[in-house]
Scaffold this active site. Structure first.
Site, PDB file in Angstrom:
ATOM      1  N   ARG A 144       9.082 -61.885  14.742  1.00  0.00           N
ATOM      2  CA  ARG A 144       7.682 -61.496  14.576  1.00  0.00           C
ATOM      3  C   ARG A 144       7.105 -62.008  13.266  1.00  0.00           C
ATOM      4  O   ARG A 144       5.925 -62.342  13.173  1.00  0.00           O
ATOM      5  CB  ARG A 144       7.582 -59.968  14.652  1.00  0.00           C
ATOM      6  N   TYR A 145       7.918 -62.041  12.222  1.00  0.00           N
ATOM      7  CA  TYR A 145       7.514 -62.587  10.928  1.00  0.00           C
ATOM      8  C   TYR A 145       8.163 -63.953  10.749  1.00  0.00           C
ATOM      9  O   TYR A 145       9.286 -64.176  11.206  1.00  0.00           O
ATOM     10  CB  TYR A 145       7.957 -61.659   9.795  1.00  0.00           C
ATOM     11  N   ARG A 200      11.756 -63.779   8.830  1.00  0.00           N
ATOM     12  CA  ARG A 200      12.798 -62.828   9.193  1.00  0.00           C
ATOM     13  C   ARG A 200      12.706 -62.462  10.671  1.00  0.00           C
ATOM     14  O   ARG A 200      11.660 -62.600  11.303  1.00  0.00           O
ATOM     15  CB  ARG A 200      12.763 -61.580   8.320  1.00  0.00           C
ATOM     16  N   CYS A 211      23.034 -45.134  19.931  1.00  0.00           N
ATOM     17  CA  CYS A 211      23.168 -44.512  18.614  1.00  0.00           C
ATOM     18  C   CYS A 211      24.161 -43.358  18.727  1.00  0.00           C
ATOM     19  O   CYS A 211      24.488 -42.926  19.826  1.00  0.00           O
ATOM     20  CB  CYS A 211      21.827 -43.972  18.116  1.00  0.00           C
ATOM     21  N   CYS A 225      17.144 -39.943  17.399  1.00  0.00           N
ATOM     22  CA  CYS A 225      16.067 -39.335  16.618  1.00  0.00           C
ATOM     23  C   CYS A 225      14.829 -39.221  17.500  1.00  0.00           C
ATOM     24  O   CYS A 225      14.443 -40.184  18.168  1.00  0.00           O
ATOM     25  CB  CYS A 225      15.752 -40.188  15.389  1.00  0.00           C
ATOM     26  N   CYS A 246      12.002 -41.880  17.183  1.00  0.00           N
ATOM     27  CA  CYS A 246      12.390 -43.281  17.379  1.00  0.00           C
ATOM     28  C   CYS A 246      11.220 -44.131  17.882  1.00  0.00           C
ATOM     29  O   CYS A 246      10.593 -43.812  18.896  1.00  0.00           O
ATOM     30  CB  CYS A 246      13.546 -43.360  18.370  1.00  0.00           C
ATOM     31  N   ARG A 290      11.557 -47.254  18.843  1.00  0.00           N
ATOM     32  CA  ARG A 290      12.051 -48.225  19.813  1.00  0.00           C
ATOM     33  C   ARG A 290      12.579 -47.508  21.054  1.00  0.00           C
ATOM     34  O   ARG A 290      13.556 -47.925  21.672  1.00  0.00           O
ATOM     35  CB  ARG A 290      13.125 -49.106  19.158  1.00  0.00           C
ATOM     36  N   ASP A 316       4.827 -44.608  13.508  1.00  0.00           N
ATOM     37  CA  ASP A 316       4.202 -45.571  14.415  1.00  0.00           C
ATOM     38  C   ASP A 316       3.554 -44.852  15.594  1.00  0.00           C
ATOM     39  O   ASP A 316       3.966 -43.750  15.976  1.00  0.00           O
ATOM     40  CB  ASP A 316       5.257 -46.554  14.938  1.00  0.00           C
ATOM     41  N   ASP A 330       3.287 -49.881   9.638  1.00  0.00           N
ATOM     42  CA  ASP A 330       3.387 -51.034  10.514  1.00  0.00           C
ATOM     43  C   ASP A 330       2.155 -50.987  11.408  1.00  0.00           C
ATOM     44  O   ASP A 330       2.033 -50.106  12.267  1.00  0.00           O
ATOM     45  CB  ASP A 330       4.675 -50.966  11.354  1.00  0.00           C
ATOM     46  N   LYS A 373       3.294 -55.211   8.483  1.00  0.00           N
ATOM     47  CA  LYS A 373       3.409 -54.131   7.509  1.00  0.00           C
ATOM     48  C   LYS A 373       2.381 -54.276   6.390  1.00  0.00           C
ATOM     49  O   LYS A 373       2.134 -55.373   5.908  1.00  0.00           O
ATOM     50  CB  LYS A 373       4.816 -54.105   6.905  1.00  0.00           C
TER      51      LYS A 373
END
Length: 350
Positions: free
Chosen positions: A85-86, A89, A98, A102, A105, A107, A269, A306, A313
């Site tokens: 996306r960037y 990176r 996981c 959480c 989350c 994602r 988000d 974000d 960001k």
């Protein structure tokens, strides 16, 4: 033994109506609470900050018409598991699993789903992309949590990635210090040490509350730092968890004391199913303003958003620059809000 259903959880703690009414449907993700998370939780306190992060409620089932992919990761995926996306990176999704899930989350479209661990062909495709795209300088090894992967498989993954690009900084992104600090065994650490050559590994933790920094977690992070791997923390600002200046001040200072740099404090988000855990931006800015007075530069995290729709960001902060008047910048102090002047340098005419 990890808890994976409301029925199991109800046997060890009294649940609220909202917790009992949760359904694994719509935007929700699976429930999984590790033994270590349970040990950190005050099971008698309905508002316990650890409980709020890991015990699901019916509020996740409310369809808010928000996105399941606000960062536009799918749109920016160059292979099935590599997100670029960037320019400089990328993120490599090594697993959808996981040790604990959480409830905030971002994602959740991917995490806890059936994708499982990265396949060999997916790993080879990702390595080939990285080898071709020299502009990529950093890669986030994420998911899910990479440390749910076996030692042997991690050894192989690191070998493939380092062979493709030894000059890339690989960020090890994990929440396992909170969910399963026993995972960081001598065997695992020997694998990390074996591959910590060329560009360095960077350790990216997520501690959201001071109580998550247990002695086991601190000792596990110390093994990385003692090996020369810098540790950074990426906290998420969460309502009813850490949305007080006293809690955030304690968290930041405790992190720094244990050689973990407070790096980001993320605004939540706009992910479907997480609205009840997000603070208002107004409150977040108020907290950031007060933290800047209370904390040193080393202890101060960047309050960051974000942007929706994959906008990238940005740092969120109080605006101390009031404007330019008569060739002088008008700036207020964060400590007194008194105005100061700083002369603008005239353009060089030579």
């Amino acid at each position: 033994m990890a808890i994976s259903s409301i029925e199991e959880l109800e046997k060890i703690m009294k649940l609220t109506t909202a917790e009992k009414n949760w359904k694994e449907e719509g935007p929700s993700l699976s429930m999984l609470i590790s033994d270590n998370v349970l040990s950190l939780m005050d099971k008698d306190d309905e508002s316990d900050p650890i409980r709020r992060q890991f015990v699901p409620t019916e509020y996740e089932n409310i369809n808010s018409s928000e996105s399941i992919d606000p960062l536009k990761e799918v749109e920016n995926s160059k292979t099935k598991v590599l997100i670029h996306r960037y320019k400089n990176r990328a993120a490599l999704l090594l697993t959808s699993r996981c040790f604990s899930y959480c409830r905030h989350c971002f994602r959740r479209r991917f995490t806890s789903k059936e994708e499982g661990y990265i396949r060999e062909d997916e790993l080879i495709d990702a390595a080939a992309y990285l080898k071709e795209h020299k502009e990529i300088k950093e890669v986030l090894l994420t998911g899910g949590d990479l440390f749910t992967i076996s030692d042997e498989r991690l050894d192989h993954i690191f070998s493939v990635l380092k062979e493709a690009r030894e000059d890339i900084i690989y960020r090890l992104c994990t929440r396992a210090f909170v969910s399963n600090p026993d995972r960081f065994t001598p065997s695992l650490m020997s694998i990390i040490k074996k591959h910590n050559h060329g560009a360095p590994f960077m350790l990216m933790c997520q501690f959201n509350h001071p109580r998550e920094l247990s002695q086991k977690a601190i000792d596990a992070v110390a093994m990385f730092v003692d090996m020369g791997i810098p540790a950074f923390n990426q906290a998420v600002l969460l309502e009813g968890v850490n949305d007080s200046v006293d809690t955030l001040e304690e968290l930041s200072n405790k992190l720094l004391y244990n050689r973990i740099k407070p790096y980001y404090l993320f605004q939540g988000d706009l992910v479907d199913g997480t609205a009840h855990l997000r603070t208002s931006l107004k409150k977040g800015l108020e907290l950031e303003k007060e933290l800047r007075v209370r904390l040193s530069g080393l202890a101060m995290p960047q309050y960051t958003m974000d942007l929706p729709d994959g906008g990238g960001k940005i740092v969120l902060t109080e605006n101390y620059i009031l404007g330019l008047e008569d060739g002088k910048w008008q700036i207020k102090s964060p400590f007194s809000e008194e105005k100061r002047e700083y002369p603008e340098k005239e353009d060089d005419q030579s």
